[in-house]
Scaffold this motif. Structure first.
Motif, short mmCIF file in Angstrom:
data_model
loop_
_atom_site.label_atom_id
_atom_site.label_comp_id
_atom_site.label_asym_id
_atom_site.label_seq_id
_atom_site.Cartn_x
_atom_site.Cartn_y
_atom_site.Cartn_z
N UNK A 10 0.85 -0.86 -0.41
CA UNK A 10 0.14 0.26 -0.01
C UNK A 10 0.42 1.23 -0.04
N UNK A 11 0.75 2.19 -0.70
CA UNK A 11 1.02 3.86 -0.73
C UNK A 11 0.10 4.71 -0.85
N UNK A 12 0.42 6.22 -0.45
CA UNK A 12 -0.27 6.74 0.05
C UNK A 12 0.81 8.39 -0.65
N UNK A 13 -0.12 9.09 -1.30
CA UNK A 13 0.96 9.71 -2.28
C UNK A 13 -0.22 11.48 -2.50
N UNK A 77 7.63 4.40 -12.77
CA UNK A 77 7.85 5.69 -12.72
C UNK A 77 6.70 6.35 -12.49
N UNK A 78 6.52 6.59 -11.98
CA UNK A 78 5.01 8.39 -11.96
C UNK A 78 5.56 9.26 -11.47
N UNK A 79 6.02 9.95 -13.04
CA UNK A 79 6.54 11.51 -12.62
C UNK A 79 6.23 12.67 -12.04
N UNK A 80 5.18 12.16 -12.12
CA UNK A 80 4.16 13.27 -11.27
C UNK A 80 2.88 12.91 -10.94
N UNK A 83 -4.55 11.67 -9.69
CA UNK A 83 -5.23 11.38 -9.26
C UNK A 83 -6.05 10.30 -9.88
N UNK A 84 -5.99 10.56 -10.58
CA UNK A 84 -6.62 9.17 -12.00
C UNK A 84 -5.41 8.31 -11.60
N UNK A 115 -0.95 -1.14 -4.61
CA UNK A 115 -2.69 -0.82 -4.28
C UNK A 115 -1.88 1.08 -4.07
N UNK A 116 -2.42 2.03 -4.35
CA UNK A 116 -1.58 4.00 -4.32
C UNK A 116 -2.99 3.91 -4.44
N UNK A 117 -2.40 4.57 -3.69
CA UNK A 117 -3.90 6.03 -3.21
C UNK A 117 -3.13 7.29 -3.52
N UNK A 118 -3.74 7.86 -4.66
CA UNK A 118 -3.16 9.67 -4.86
C UNK A 118 -4.41 10.52 -4.66
N UNK A 119 -3.57 11.48 -3.28
CA UNK A 119 -4.49 12.20 -2.99
C UNK A 119 -4.16 13.90 -3.91
#
Lengths: 119, 114
Positions: A10-13, A77-80, A83-84, A115-119
């Motif tokens: 799990x990751x929250x970014x 890698x997610x450069x930036x 939320x999508x 499981x990645x959550x981007x806030x």
């Protein structure tokens, strides 16, 4: 026994952060894959690598990049982060399919997912 | 382009009952077909695969699948479902120039009632 591991379950970014997802396999497989899994859409291929330093875009590469410096490790890698990009990310590996058709029959082995959550 | 359709999003069966999960594919040549299962919070595990030969394929956990070229189908079956079979099931076909990727269906969530 086959083993594919992913660095985080799990990751929250936050939006705009740079995110690294790591995948390691211990089977000496040439091919490695990154998928994202979303409800109702199944798994969609982001990138794959058929050998060290070799990569090809999958079906949804926008917003992602990858790195394969060593055979056993494939990084997404997610450069930036946006939320999508909140999703489940799955890594897989397989023996080579670059020569003839022998690899087509080979199984892709999957990691447990991040499981990645981007806030 | 290759595609896979799983018409049923959810299926509920009683424990001990038989199960059939549907999968239809779109592919010009002989397809390489897979069924994977994903238990909650887990990665995907291969149940079985078809490449050629006998059209009835046996897999792990008592599952089997039948390849029917005339119907472009590769349905998964189990004669008697156990509560531990509750999971999400994915059908997939090999695609790409070198067979270098899998195209997955949207998945079917199986619920088992006791």
């Amino acid at each position: 026994d086959v083993k594919v591991t992913q660095s985080s379950r799990y990751l929250v970014k936050r939006t705009g952060e740079k995110v690294f997802l790591e995948c390691v396999q211990d089977m000496d497989h040439e091919n490695m894959f990154w998928y994202r899994q979303d409800p109702g859409l199944g798994l969609r291929l982001i990138y794959f690598s058929y050998d060290v330093k070799m990569k090809e875009k999958g079906d949804i590469p926008e917003g992602y990049s990858v790195s394969r410096e060593k055979k056993e490790r494939f990084s997404l890698i997610l450069e930036s982060a946006s939320t999508n990009q909140t999703s489940m990310y799955l890594c897989a590996s397989r023996v080579s399919s670059r020569s003839g058709t022998s690899g087509l029959q080979e199984t892709q082995y999957f990691g447990p997912g991040t499981r990645l959550l981007v806030l | 382009a290759q595609s896979v359709t799983q018409p049923d999003i959810h299926i509920t069966v009683s424990e001990g009952a038989s199960l059939e999960l549907r999968c239809n594919y779109s592919y010009g040549a002989t397809p390489y077909l897979f069924w994977y299962v994903q238990s909650p919070g887990q990665g995907l595990q291969l149940l079985l695969k078809y490449f050629s030969g006998d059209t009835l394929v046996q897999g792990i956990k008592g599952f089997e699948a039948e390849f029917k070229r005339s119907q472009s189908s590769f349905n998964l079956r189990k004669p008697s479902v156990h509560w531990s079979d509750a999971a999400e099931y994915f059908c997939a076909v090999v695609a790409g120039e070198y067979g270098n990727k899998l195209v997955f269906g949207a998945g079917t969530i199986l619920r088992v009632k006791s």
